[in-house]
Structure formats: structure tokens, C-alpha cells
Design a protein around this motif. Sequence first.
Motif, PDB file in Angstrom:
ATOM      1  N   GLY A 220      38.172 -75.030  17.894  1.00 12.20           N
ATOM      2  CA  GLY A 220      36.699 -74.749  17.651  1.00 12.20           C
ATOM      3  C   GLY A 220      36.346 -73.922  16.839  1.00 12.20           C
ATOM      4  O   GLY A 220      35.100 -74.036  16.147  1.00 12.20           O
ATOM      5  N   THR A 221      37.257 -73.080  16.191  1.00 12.18           N
ATOM      6  CA  THR A 221      37.154 -72.069  15.104  1.00 12.18           C
ATOM      7  C   THR A 221      37.567 -72.604  13.876  1.00 12.18           C
ATOM      8  O   THR A 221      38.643 -73.427  14.046  1.00 12.18           O
ATOM      9  N   ASP A 222      36.972 -72.489  12.694  1.00 10.04           N
ATOM     10  CA  ASP A 222      37.184 -72.906  11.446  1.00 10.04           C
ATOM     11  C   ASP A 222      37.886 -71.962  10.463  1.00 10.04           C
ATOM     12  O   ASP A 222      38.357 -72.531   9.601  1.00 10.04           O
ATOM     13  N   ALA A 223      37.584 -70.776  10.781  1.00 13.75           N
ATOM     14  CA  ALA A 223      38.109 -69.812   9.941  1.00 13.75           C
ATOM     15  C   ALA A 223      38.464 -68.455  10.687  1.00 13.75           C
ATOM     16  O   ALA A 223      37.874 -68.083  11.461  1.00 13.75           O
ATOM     17  N   VAL A 224      39.380 -67.836  10.011  1.00 11.20           N
ATOM     18  CA  VAL A 224      39.906 -66.367  10.684  1.00 11.20           C
ATOM     19  C   VAL A 224      40.066 -65.229   9.517  1.00 11.20           C
ATOM     20  O   VAL A 224      40.550 -65.456   8.502  1.00 11.20           O
ATOM     21  N   SER A 225      39.383 -64.127   9.961  1.00 10.99           N
ATOM     22  CA  SER A 225      39.321 -63.093   9.142  1.00 10.99           C
ATOM     23  C   SER A 225      39.941 -61.895   9.934  1.00 10.99           C
ATOM     24  O   SER A 225      39.468 -61.603  11.142  1.00 10.99           O
ATOM     25  N   PHE A 226      40.958 -61.240   9.587  1.00 10.03           N
ATOM     26  CA  PHE A 226      41.868 -60.369  10.126  1.00 10.03           C
ATOM     27  C   PHE A 226      41.924 -59.085   9.395  1.00 10.03           C
ATOM     28  O   PHE A 226      42.368 -59.254   8.095  1.00 10.03           O
ATOM     29  N   THR A 227      41.779 -57.913   9.993  1.00 11.10           N
ATOM     30  CA  THR A 227      42.227 -56.609   9.239  1.00 11.10           C
ATOM     31  C   THR A 227      43.224 -55.810  10.215  1.00 11.10           C
ATOM     32  O   THR A 227      42.815 -55.525  11.340  1.00 11.10           O
ATOM     33  N   MET A 235      51.742 -62.521  11.041  1.00  8.70           N
ATOM     34  CA  MET A 235      52.040 -63.553  12.410  1.00  8.70           C
ATOM     35  C   MET A 235      50.625 -64.250  12.464  1.00  8.70           C
ATOM     36  O   MET A 235      50.612 -65.621  12.748  1.00  8.70           O
ATOM     37  N   VAL A 236      49.434 -63.332  12.214  1.00  7.36           N
ATOM     38  CA  VAL A 236      48.148 -64.043  12.424  1.00  7.36           C
ATOM     39  C   VAL A 236      48.072 -65.068  11.335  1.00  7.36           C
ATOM     40  O   VAL A 236      47.363 -66.117  11.476  1.00  7.36           O
ATOM     41  N   TYR A 237      48.318 -64.763   9.975  1.00 12.73           N
ATOM     42  CA  TYR A 237      48.205 -65.784   8.902  1.00 12.73           C
ATOM     43  C   TYR A 237      48.980 -67.172   9.268  1.00 12.73           C
ATOM     44  O   TYR A 237      48.615 -68.205   9.069  1.00 12.73           O
ATOM     45  N   GLU A 238      50.283 -66.954   9.906  1.00 12.71           N
ATOM     46  CA  GLU A 238      50.996 -68.182  10.238  1.00 12.71           C
ATOM     47  C   GLU A 238      50.140 -68.891  11.290  1.00 12.71           C
ATOM     48  O   GLU A 238      50.366 -70.079  11.212  1.00 12.71           O
ATOM     49  N   GLN A 239      49.890 -68.253  12.338  1.00 16.70           N
ATOM     50  CA  GLN A 239      49.281 -68.854  13.501  1.00 16.70           C
ATOM     51  C   GLN A 239      48.039 -69.857  12.852  1.00 16.70           C
ATOM     52  O   GLN A 239      47.897 -70.793  13.422  1.00 16.70           O
ATOM     53  N   ALA A 240      47.261 -68.846  11.977  1.00 15.36           N
ATOM     54  CA  ALA A 240      45.759 -69.592  11.585  1.00 15.36           C
ATOM     55  C   ALA A 240      46.181 -70.669  10.484  1.00 15.36           C
ATOM     56  O   ALA A 240      45.492 -72.053  10.739  1.00 15.36           O
ATOM     57  N   THR A 241      47.003 -70.677   9.717  1.00 13.95           N
ATOM     58  CA  THR A 241      47.378 -71.687   8.938  1.00 13.95           C
ATOM     59  C   THR A 241      47.871 -72.946   9.503  1.00 13.95           C
ATOM     60  O   THR A 241      48.061 -74.050   9.191  1.00 13.95           O
ATOM     61  N   GLN A 248      41.889 -65.292   6.275  1.00  5.89           N
ATOM     62  CA  GLN A 248      41.749 -64.041   5.255  1.00  5.89           C
ATOM     63  C   GLN A 248      42.330 -63.050   5.823  1.00  5.89           C
ATOM     64  O   GLN A 248      42.040 -62.805   6.920  1.00  5.89           O
ATOM     65  N   THR A 249      43.440 -62.105   5.117  1.00  4.66           N
ATOM     66  CA  THR A 249      43.809 -61.011   5.895  1.00  4.66           C
ATOM     67  C   THR A 249      43.985 -59.832   5.034  1.00  4.66           C
ATOM     68  O   THR A 249      44.167 -60.085   3.918  1.00  4.66           O
ATOM     69  N   GLU A 250      43.329 -58.881   5.341  1.00  2.00           N
ATOM     70  CA  GLU A 250      43.730 -57.464   4.673  1.00  2.00           C
ATOM     71  C   GLU A 250      44.474 -56.604   5.428  1.00  2.00           C
ATOM     72  O   GLU A 250      44.078 -56.192   6.647  1.00  2.00           O
ATOM     73  N   LEU A 251      45.487 -56.140   4.906  1.00  2.00           N
ATOM     74  CA  LEU A 251      46.593 -55.372   5.642  1.00  2.00           C
ATOM     75  C   LEU A 251      46.918 -54.121   5.290  1.00  2.00           C
ATOM     76  O   LEU A 251      46.069 -53.315   4.793  1.00  2.00           O
ATOM     77  N   GLY A 252      48.160 -53.884   5.070  1.00  2.00           N
ATOM     78  CA  GLY A 252      48.568 -52.262   5.113  1.00  2.00           C
ATOM     79  C   GLY A 252      48.592 -51.759   3.383  1.00  2.00           C
ATOM     80  O   GLY A 252      48.614 -52.766   2.727  1.00  2.00           O
ATOM     81  N   GLY A 253      49.107 -50.532   3.323  1.00  2.00           N
ATOM     82  CA  GLY A 253      48.980 -50.019   1.862  1.00  2.00           C
ATOM     83  C   GLY A 253      50.063 -48.832   1.826  1.00  2.00           C
ATOM     84  O   GLY A 253      50.436 -48.459   2.960  1.00  2.00           O
ATOM     85  N   LYS A 254      50.631 -48.666   0.691  1.00  2.00           N
ATOM     86  CA  LYS A 254      51.391 -47.636   0.425  1.00  2.00           C
ATOM     87  C   LYS A 254      51.118 -47.108  -0.943  1.00  2.00           C
ATOM     88  O   LYS A 254      51.819 -47.110  -1.886  1.00  2.00           O
ATOM     89  N   ASN A 255      49.639 -46.531  -0.908  1.00  2.00           N
ATOM     90  CA  ASN A 255      48.957 -46.318  -2.147  1.00  2.00           C
ATOM     91  C   ASN A 255      49.305 -44.946  -2.917  1.00  2.00           C
ATOM     92  O   ASN A 255      49.303 -44.030  -2.346  1.00  2.00           O
ATOM     93  N   PRO A 256      49.409 -45.273  -4.141  1.00  2.00           N
ATOM     94  CA  PRO A 256      50.033 -44.243  -5.110  1.00  2.00           C
ATOM     95  C   PRO A 256      48.668 -43.708  -5.781  1.00  2.00           C
ATOM     96  O   PRO A 256      47.822 -44.388  -6.202  1.00  2.00           O
ATOM     97  N   ARG A 455      52.412 -57.427  -0.043  1.00  2.60           N
ATOM     98  CA  ARG A 455      52.241 -57.504   1.520  1.00  2.60           C
ATOM     99  C   ARG A 455      50.876 -56.954   2.063  1.00  2.60           C
ATOM    100  O   ARG A 455      50.658 -56.838   3.253  1.00  2.60           O
ATOM    101  N   SER A 456      49.954 -56.438   1.227  1.00  3.69           N
ATOM    102  CA  SER A 456      48.614 -55.763   1.757  1.00  3.69           C
ATOM    103  C   SER A 456      47.706 -57.050   1.545  1.00  3.69           C
ATOM    104  O   SER A 456      46.566 -56.353   2.347  1.00  3.69           O
ATOM    105  N   SER A 457      47.721 -58.331   1.523  1.00  2.00           N
ATOM    106  CA  SER A 457      46.966 -59.085   1.763  1.00  2.00           C
ATOM    107  C   SER A 457      47.482 -60.528   1.657  1.00  2.00           C
ATOM    108  O   SER A 457      48.616 -60.933   1.257  1.00  2.00           O
ATOM    109  N   SER A 458      46.755 -61.478   2.580  1.00  2.08           N
ATOM    110  CA  SER A 458      47.348 -63.077   2.353  1.00  2.08           C
ATOM    111  C   SER A 458      47.172 -63.421   0.827  1.00  2.08           C
ATOM    112  O   SER A 458      47.348 -64.545   0.524  1.00  2.08           O
ATOM    113  N   GLU A 459      46.169 -62.836   0.080  1.00  2.45           N
ATOM    114  CA  GLU A 459      45.853 -62.979  -1.434  1.00  2.45           C
ATOM    115  C   GLU A 459      45.180 -64.535  -1.514  1.00  2.45           C
ATOM    116  O   GLU A 459      45.303 -65.318  -2.307  1.00  2.45           O
TER     117      GLU A 459
END
Length: 482
Positions: A220-227, A235-241, A248-256, A455-459
Motif C-alpha cells: 500500500g505504500t508508494d514511496a519511502v523516505s529514510f534518514t 538495507m532500507v534502500y534494498e528493501q524498498a527498491t 530517498q535515503t539521507e545517511l551518515g557523514g564524515k565531514n571535513p 555512502r551519505s545518500s541513495s543519490e
Amino acid sequence: MSDTAKNYVNGEWVESETGETIDVQNPANPSETVATYQKSDGSDAKEAVEAAVAAKAEWANTPGPERGRILREAGTLLGQRKEELTDKLVAEEGKARGEASGEVQRAIDIFHYFSAKASDLGGTVKGASGQNTNLYTREMPVGVAALVTPWNYPIAIPAWKLAPALAAGNAVVLKPASLAPGVVIEIARALDEAGLPDGVLNVVTGPGSAVGSEFIENEGTDAVSFTGSSQVGEMVYEQATDAGKRVQTELGGKNPTVVMDSADPAEAADIVANGGFGTTGQSCTACSRAIVHEDVYDEFVDELVDRAESIDIGPGNEHEMGPQVSEDELNSTLEYVDIAQDEGATLAAGGGVPEGDDVEEGYFVEPAVFTDVTNDMRIAQEEVFGPVVAVIKVSDFEEGLDVANDVEYGLSASVVTDDHTEANRFVEEAEAGVVKVNDKTTGLELHVPFGGVKRSSSETWREQGDAGLDFYTIEKTVYDSY
């Protein structure tokens, strides 16, 4: 202890079918239970999806200005309850009060922003090749959006997912993080009071393995947004696709933050400290690597150490930096402090558990500064999610840029320089979705796109602003011959 909060499903406040609950403790005083929530399971999540599916057509056909009116009224109600929401956020997540208040205001602003955008949704008119033909597009809602949100920005991130989804005419099911779900419950309460039709928003609390998985996989769901973390998000991206969803996934960072020889070391240290130690380092955009030109390295380190050691640590209502959100998060940060020293980095400041009456029971940690760091160390490569900054010495801009890009993540990056050529090159060549010049890596405007690379996003899709609306809409092209 307050009464047990209920799920919000089909316009009603309901208990979980499990009969189980989750206690949320104050991270500044873990013996204090702040609130109790439903520990729901997949059957509760399924009922929420069914309610959203039943409500989506009516909401999709509601005129944009009317949808906007409801969002605007909800934002106004949140504004009237700002102090109460700030109290709840501090108590559940531990954030310093000034930071918590700013986050609540951001959620209010997001609802007001998308309330106006709802009136602009429609489409575009194009010129047809032949005569007697109208050629135009229509922006249609995706359908039912499943939102899974994190604990570190427990009201802002749900708001910037939920508001555009509703503005675009979608029904929504939302699973907030179990560590700090209270402010999401209050968003649902405000939307309910503002007149949102039954079933258009459904909020279910509980573990991601049960509630989140059902939301993601339910037909019943058509779109998934995860942070959240990169590991879970992938894993969420694989499940959803696999289930054929828009995702849409927004994930971790190692920001300089790259600090060049033209920079003022004190100013650069302010920028890095604000980005690295703000929100107790519990931000996906937090600065965790300061990459510093050798000519200003020693002075920069002295300045950063001074700032780390001067931060006032304690419960968020009275102090500058609050606790980490949980014992697990605190232990993870302390483990990285040990790992860094084992690998040869020098602990120049902090990194321990502070002492004192105010910090005796909570999940507090001293902001840490590491020197003698090389970019192959784990402290320079892995997301810590605590107030830890690794300082890396480089000889020139080229090396600084190479080190900045030499990680798996690419969320936010900044450069501190008075050289316009260096600034322009950094903007062009830094591998990050957000790039800043002479500014901290944290802090986002709500009307421009946000997202990462690597690896910070599904892009796939960006969040916020018009880009946020794009994720929740599908363009239909119409050929009308007459």
C-alpha cells in the motif's frame, strides 16, 4: 511519569495491539522516565497503511490552497506550543535548550513554507507541434509515503519530510525514532486540530524491525523516505527498491573542514568547534575532520583545544552542551576515543566522562580533539556521532582536497580560506552534496536542496525546498486535442 501516549491512526488515538509499551528516559538523568509510548508491531503498521490508502484519494483531490491552509494552521499551533515542545525535546533527546528551541522553530518555519508552496503546485503549459492541441503537465501525488525518521533531529527532520508530502497531496505513515518520539506525536496533534482529514497522517511508534519494515514492504505504500545510519539506510534502500518503491535515503557523514594557511586560526577554530561540538556532535553534518595547513596547524590546535575545554557540559536546560542520547551512543564515542589512541593519535583535549554533580548520572562526554591523525586511521574514516574532531596536517591545498575526498561519505564539507581560487576549486571539486566557504559544516537553509553523495545518500532524490516536493510528486503529461 506522564500517561502512555497512543498511536495516531485514521484520525484516532489508539493503543497498540501488542499491549506493550516503551519507556523513554531523560539522557541527562536516566533514572527519570520522561514518557511512555506504544511498542507497536507489524499489525499496527499494517492498519496505519490501510487507513492511509483509504484516505489518499480524497486528500489528493483537495485543492492545494486548502491543503496549505491546514499546514499553515498546524505551524501556527506548533508556534503557540513552542516552549512546551522545546521542553519535550530537551527531556527526551538531551539537546541544549538553545539548540532545541532553534530546531522547534525550524519545524514551524517548514510548515509555513510548504503551506505556501502547496498553492503553487499544478504543472506547466507547453507549445504543441500541431494546431488545436493543448499540451501541458500535471503534478500528481505519489500516493502513500512511508517516513522513517531519526532521533537526533526529532522534530525538524520529520517536519521536512512530512510537510512537502502533505503539501503535494500524499497520505503518510510515519515511524519516529523510539528514543525521542514525543515531538512527532505533537505534530500529529497539531495537524489533527488544524483539520487534517482522518487517515491522511498516521503515526505509529515502535521498533524499526517491525513497524518500519512493514511500512517499507507493504504494497500500500508508494514511496519511502529514510534518514539514519548508512548501514541501516542501505538495507532500507534494498528493501524498498525490491518492493518497487520510490526511495530517498539521507545517511551518515564524515565531514571535513579544510583550513588553509590564509585563514585566521582563531576564526577557523570557532567554525570547526561550532560544527564539531554543537548538538553534542550528534549531527550527520557535524565536522569530524579538521584538515589543516601545516603553517597554521599548531596555532589552530591550541585555539581548538581552548574551545573544547571551555564548553559548559550538563543538562540541556542549564548548560551549553547536553548529553549523548543514550548509553549505547556514549559507549560508542568512548570506544572511538580508545581506538584513536591505540592507532597512534594524540588526545589533545577531552574524550573522557566529566565529573560533577550535574553530570554524575547522565550520558555526558567531554568534547575531544585528536592530533597526529593520519587519514587511514578509523577516527578519520568512520562516523563517530559524538563530539570528536580529528585534526590532520597537510602541506598544501591539493593535499587538503585529496584528504577531504578520501572517505566513503560525501554529505557536507567546508573550507576556510581568504584565497578566492582555493574557495572556487573546493566548491567544484569537493565530493559532497553540501559545500560551504568560511562556514561550519552544520546548518541548513530550508528552501534549498539537501543531500549527499557516495555512502551519505541513495543519490536519488534531494530533500527540502522544491527538490523536496519533487520526491512526492509524479508529472503527468496531457495532450488535449480539440
